[in-house]
Write a protein that holds these residues in place. Structure first.
Motif, PDB file in Angstrom:
ATOM      1  N   GLN A  11       0.834  -1.203   0.000  1.00 26.54           N
ATOM      2  CA  GLN A  11       0.000   0.000   0.000  1.00 26.54           C
ATOM      3  C   GLN A  11       0.871   1.256   0.000  1.00 26.54           C
ATOM      4  N   LEU A  12       0.406   2.244  -0.736  1.00 27.16           N
ATOM      5  CA  LEU A  12       1.110   3.518  -0.823  1.00 27.16           C
ATOM      6  C   LEU A  12       0.367   4.509   0.074  1.00 27.16           C
ATOM      7  N   ILE A  13       0.984   4.796   1.245  1.00 24.55           N
ATOM      8  CA  ILE A  13       0.340   5.677   2.227  1.00 24.55           C
ATOM      9  C   ILE A  13       1.260   6.849   2.480  1.00 24.55           C
ATOM     10  N   LEU A  14       0.720   8.060   2.293  1.00 20.32           N
ATOM     11  CA  LEU A  14       1.520   9.251   2.525  1.00 20.32           C
ATOM     12  C   LEU A  14       2.010   9.313   3.955  1.00 20.32           C
ATOM     13  N   GLU A  15       3.240   9.735   4.127  1.00 18.50           N
ATOM     14  CA  GLU A  15       3.883   9.980   5.415  1.00 18.50           C
ATOM     15  C   GLU A  15       4.072   8.725   6.272  1.00 18.50           C
ATOM     16  N   LYS A  16       3.858   7.548   5.674  1.00 17.45           N
ATOM     17  CA  LYS A  16       4.109   6.318   6.422  1.00 17.45           C
ATOM     18  C   LYS A  16       5.545   5.895   6.209  1.00 17.45           C
ATOM     19  N   ALA A  17       6.297   5.786   7.320  1.00 18.36           N
ATOM     20  CA  ALA A  17       7.713   5.433   7.216  1.00 18.36           C
ATOM     21  C   ALA A  17       7.878   3.947   6.902  1.00 18.36           C
ATOM     22  N   ILE A  18       8.778   3.683   5.986  1.00 18.59           N
ATOM     23  CA  ILE A  18       9.093   2.305   5.612  1.00 18.59           C
ATOM     24  C   ILE A  18      10.585   2.106   5.817  1.00 18.59           C
ATOM     25  N   VAL A  19      10.918   1.130   6.637  1.00 21.40           N
ATOM     26  CA  VAL A  19      12.310   0.886   6.989  1.00 21.40           C
ATOM     27  C   VAL A  19      13.008   0.122   5.861  1.00 21.40           C
ATOM     28  N   LEU A  20      14.196   0.627   5.499  1.00 22.85           N
ATOM     29  CA  LEU A  20      15.041  -0.100   4.551  1.00 22.85           C
ATOM     30  C   LEU A  20      15.965  -1.000   5.354  1.00 22.85           C
ATOM     31  N   ASP A  21      15.818  -2.285   5.190  1.00 27.41           N
ATOM     32  CA  ASP A  21      16.629  -3.229   5.950  1.00 27.41           C
ATOM     33  C   ASP A  21      18.073  -3.241   5.457  1.00 27.41           C
ATOM     34  N   ASN A  22      18.970  -3.572   6.374  1.00 29.23           N
ATOM     35  CA  ASN A  22      20.372  -3.847   6.039  1.00 29.23           C
ATOM     36  C   ASN A  22      21.117  -2.649   5.453  1.00 29.23           C
ATOM     37  N   ILE A  23      20.727  -1.451   5.842  1.00 28.14           N
ATOM     38  CA  ILE A  23      21.499  -0.265   5.452  1.00 28.14           C
ATOM     39  C   ILE A  23      22.459   0.037   6.590  1.00 28.14           C
ATOM     40  N   TYR A  24      23.698  -0.365   6.449  1.00 27.61           N
ATOM     41  CA  TYR A  24      24.700  -0.212   7.506  1.00 27.61           C
ATOM     42  C   TYR A  24      25.801   0.745   7.061  1.00 27.61           C
ATOM     43  N   TYR A  25      26.377   1.432   8.026  1.00 29.72           N
ATOM     44  CA  TYR A  25      27.493   2.348   7.775  1.00 29.72           C
ATOM     45  C   TYR A  25      28.631   1.979   8.703  1.00 29.72           C
ATOM     46  N   ASP A  26      29.843   2.203   8.271  1.00 26.77           N
ATOM     47  CA  ASP A  26      30.978   2.025   9.165  1.00 26.77           C
ATOM     48  C   ASP A  26      30.919   3.075  10.283  1.00 26.77           C
ATOM     49  N   LEU A  27      31.513   2.758  11.390  1.00 24.79           N
ATOM     50  CA  LEU A  27      31.452   3.623  12.572  1.00 24.79           C
ATOM     51  C   LEU A  27      31.933   5.030  12.241  1.00 24.79           C
ATOM     52  N   ASP A  28      31.076   6.007  12.574  1.00 24.94           N
ATOM     53  CA  ASP A  28      31.377   7.433  12.399  1.00 24.94           C
ATOM     54  C   ASP A  28      31.593   7.811  10.936  1.00 24.94           C
ATOM     55  N   LYS A  29      31.088   6.982   9.974  1.00 27.93           N
ATOM     56  CA  LYS A  29      31.244   7.308   8.551  1.00 27.93           C
ATOM     57  C   LYS A  29      29.885   7.357   7.859  1.00 27.93           C
ATOM     58  N   ALA A  30      29.866   8.066   6.701  1.00 22.65           N
ATOM     59  CA  ALA A  30      28.614   8.214   5.952  1.00 22.65           C
ATOM     60  C   ALA A  30      28.710   7.591   4.553  1.00 22.65           C
ATOM     61  N   ASP A  31      29.837   6.915   4.266  1.00 28.01           N
ATOM     62  CA  ASP A  31      30.010   6.308   2.930  1.00 28.01           C
ATOM     63  C   ASP A  31      29.042   5.144   2.730  1.00 28.01           C
ATOM     64  N   ILE A  32      28.584   5.000   1.496  1.00 28.92           N
ATOM     65  CA  ILE A  32      27.672   3.893   1.166  1.00 28.92           C
ATOM     66  C   ILE A  32      28.490   2.622   0.948  1.00 28.92           C
ATOM     67  N   ARG A  33      28.270   1.621   1.799  1.00 26.91           N
ATOM     68  CA  ARG A  33      28.977   0.351   1.673  1.00 26.91           C
ATOM     69  C   ARG A  33      28.321  -0.516   0.597  1.00 26.91           C
ATOM     70  N   PRO A  34      29.049  -1.482   0.038  1.00 33.16           N
ATOM     71  CA  PRO A  34      28.466  -2.343  -0.994  1.00 33.16           C
ATOM     72  C   PRO A  34      27.190  -3.049  -0.549  1.00 33.16           C
ATOM     73  N   ASP A  35      27.141  -3.498   0.707  1.00 28.24           N
ATOM     74  CA  ASP A  35      25.929  -4.182   1.159  1.00 28.24           C
ATOM     75  C   ASP A  35      24.753  -3.214   1.274  1.00 28.24           C
ATOM     76  N   ALA A  36      25.040  -1.964   1.619  1.00 27.16           N
ATOM     77  CA  ALA A  36      23.979  -0.964   1.673  1.00 27.16           C
ATOM     78  C   ALA A  36      23.500  -0.613   0.270  1.00 27.16           C
ATOM     79  N   ALA A  37      24.416  -0.601  -0.695  1.00 26.43           N
ATOM     80  CA  ALA A  37      24.054  -0.276  -2.070  1.00 26.43           C
ATOM     81  C   ALA A  37      23.039  -1.264  -2.619  1.00 26.43           C
ATOM     82  N   ILE A  38      23.164  -2.520  -2.219  1.00 23.97           N
ATOM     83  CA  ILE A  38      22.215  -3.537  -2.687  1.00 23.97           C
ATOM     84  C   ILE A  38      20.809  -3.182  -2.248  1.00 23.97           C
TER      85      ILE A  38
END
Length: 643
Positions: free
Chosen positions: A523-550
């Motif tokens: 369902q497409l519901i306005l303002e409803k948050a949807i969690v993206l699983d497995n989006i991880y970052y290295d400690l204190d970093k903001a770079d997109i890791r390969p697993d996050a890119a998937i």
């Protein structure tokens, strides 16, 4: 006793005088081109003296020059033993090759080498050896074509060179002959026709050519008819009259209102002493192909091409070059609609005498020559191919051993088994994902099928059971897109490769294979948050890791499938740092994710990056690493749906 010896001496003198008379007669016949008569005459001499070299020479040459070199073996063998020379061994080799006695032929050609130092003769001899070796590796050009003798059409005499034009089959035949051709001892040939529908010929109503009258006492053969049916060209020659032309030439007749004109000698012949024959038109009728022994060629008989001139004649004949032409003989040309060029030759690697070949371009402008193989060719003469349905069906001529008479007409067909048909029926079920994790039928969902070329193959709304059915091809790739108001549209790839049986194993002509797949929409519901699983970052970093890119690629696909939505992509941290640091870090992480999505082709104005730091913790007072990880998350929500 003396009288007895005297009688023997007198008899011997009379016999020798008889032989001399026969020899003179035979030589006159040979020199005038009456080869069969010369063979008959000198055979009488050989009956009395089998070692007579002149008799062996004339008979061998007569068979060779009348295109029956396979019968010349014993005569050239006698000559090679008694008077070894290059020619005697070379022609012996040709006779053996014509009978497919390849090992003996190579032995004769090898012996011929030692009797000449002429580079041209040695090159020709070597070409014969190489042709034998190459012939052993010939593949069938059309493996599924089958050749059948058209027995109802053929006679004990010659029948050859069939051409189909305007529902008539035109051909050359020795039927109704008024005499024998002295060179071969076979009937003089005339031109005939019969009604035909493709390969089906009305053999009960064969008639002499009605367009103009066949002449008596000479050969008329190898007819060619222009694509529009208004021009007839054929070969005419071998007359025994000293008042007639000395050599075979091309004659032409034109349709002029009420009928065809009387045939006339063509200027493209150029010289009365040159042999010109086996004409054929190009597919557009603007060019004429023919065979000729005129000077300047590459061998005995070469193929030429002449262009139609402004006055309707053909001129400016050009040799087709050394790729097609050889030191041997090339004749009976036939241009196909796709540009391939078929012809007969005894100079290219083959099975003995004339074989049918095809010249085709390899894509770079270079021509390659291919033998059509042993399901079309034989150790005899094979020539005069004509297609009724290119390249699946047609006619050709051959004097192979299983024939009705001399040259016979054969027809060929492509007998490739019809492929078994496999229909793939795909049932696509549309469902929706419920909040409790279950799935439910989602009717009236629009489902569209696209092929690998991105062209729509079908589309419909799912029924009350949530089903749509598509008919698909085997071994093919597709994309299925499902959409419905209030839901995220979704596209999924689908392939039928490896999901159907091998057609070779099937018995039925048609087999239906039913397959199923399901598309689940959220369902497409306005303002409803949807969690993206497995989006991880290295400690204190903001770079997109390969697993996050998937995982982010999945969001890219959602955005691509739903071009009317605009989203906010948010990043959240745990509480293990200062508020200001976490807020800055989360904003940088959210922006990194947005930048990545934009790099994949999504418009930047459809995305908003928002870092919330630790302001929206899911687990308050988190103690374990698992609880902290729950708080460290990336979410998206739809903030606008454009109409």
């Amino acid at each position: 006793m003396k009288q007895h010896f005297l009688w023997i001496a007198v008899f011997t003198l009379f016999a020798l005088a008889g032989c001399k008379s026969l020899q003179e007669k035979g030589n006159d016949q040979f020199l005038s081109g009456q080869y069969q008569y010369a063979i008959n005459t000198f055979s009488q001499i050989l009956e009395q003296d089998s070692t007579n070299l002149e008799a062996n020479r004339v008979i061998g040459e007569s068979y060779r020059l009348s295109n029956r070199v396979e019968k010349a073996e014993p005569y050239y063998r006698q000559l090679a033993e008694e008077e070894p020379s290059f020619n005697h061994y070379f022609f012996l080799g040709q006779s053996l090759r014509a009978q497919q006695k390849n090992e003996e032929a190579k032995e004769a050609f090898e012996k011929a080498k030692s009797y000449t130092s002429d580079e041209a003769l040695l090159a020709r001899n070597q070409r014969e050896i190489e042709a034998i070796n190459l012939a052993e590796g010939i593949d069938d050009y059309w493996p599924k074509h089958e050749l059948v003798n058209y027995k109802e059409l053929n006679t004990p005499g010659p029948d050859y060179s069939p051409v189909l034009s305007e529902d008539f089959l035109y051909f050359t035949s020795g039927r109704q002959a008024s005499g024998l051709y002295p060179a071969t001892g076979t009937p003089y040939t005339k031109l005939f026709r019969a009604r035909a529908d493709g390969l089906k010929v009305d053999v009960g109503a064969i008639q002499a050519l009605p367009e103009f009258r066949n002449e008596e006492g000479l050969n008329q053969a190898a007819i060619a008819i222009s694509p529009d049916g208004n021009t007839i060209i054929y070969a005419r020659g071998n007359s025994t009259s000293i008042k007639d032309l000395p050599e075979t030439a091309l004659f032409v007749s034109y349709f002029r209102g009420a009928g065809f004109t009387q045939p006339i000698w063509m200027p493209v012949n150029e010289d009365e002493t040159w042999w010109n024959s086996t004409p054929a038109f190009s597919s557009d009728g603007e060019e004429l192909y023919f065979a000729s022994n005129r000077p300047g060629g590459f061998g005995g008989i070469d193929l030429y091409k002449a262009t139609r001139l402004a006055n309707g004649d053909f001129g400016n004949a050009v040799n087709l070059g050394p790729t097609v032409n050889t030191p041997g003989n090339e004749m009976f040309p036939r241009e196909a609609a796709d540009g391939k060029f078929f012809f007969s030759s005894d100079g290219h690697p083959g099975y003995g005498k004339l074989d049918i070949f095809v010249a085709e371009n390899d894509g770079s402008g270079k021509q390659t020559i291919k033998n059509l193989g042993e399901n079309i060719n034989s150790k005899g003469d094979d020539f005069g191919i004509f297609f009724t349905e290119y390249p699946k069906a047609g006619f050709l001529s051959s004097n192979r051993a299983d024939g009705v008479g001399d040259d016979d007409i054969y027809y060929f067909e492509d007998k490739t088994p019809k492929p078994k048909i496999v229909n793939v029926l795909l049932n696509v079920y549309t469902k929706e994902a419920k909040a409790d994790g279950t799935e439910a039928v989602l009717p009236q969902t629009r489902v569209v099928l696209y092929g690998s070329d991105n062209k729509q193959q079908g589309g419909d709304f799912s029924n009350t059971n949530g089903r749509v059915r598509f008919t698909m091809n085997v071994d093919s790739d597709y994309t299925i897109i499902a959409s419905k108001g209030g839901y995220f549209s979704k596209s999924i790839p689908y392939s039928t490769k490896g999901k159907t049986p091998d057609p070779a194993t099937l018995v039925q002509e048609v087999t239906n294979v039913s397959l199923d797949t399901t598309i689940v929409l959220d369902q497409l519901i306005l303002e409803k948050a949807i969690v993206l699983d497995n989006i991880y970052y290295d400690l204190d970093k903001a770079d997109i890791r390969p697993d996050a890119a998937i995982e982010l690629d999945k969001l890219v696909k959602i955005l691509a499938d739903n071009p009317t939505i605009r989203i906010e992509l948010s990043s959240h941290t745990d509480s293990r740092s200062s508020d200001a640091y976490n807020l800055d870090l989360s904003q940088r992480r959210a922006q990194s994710a947005v930048d990545y999505i934009v790099s994949k082709g999504i418009a930047a104005d459809r995305l908003v990056a928002k870092g919330y730091g630790e302001s929206q913790l899911i687990v308050q007072n988190a103690q374990t690493e698992e609880e902290h990880q729950t708080n460290r998350r990336t979410e998206f929500k739809v903030i606008e749906i454009k109409e």
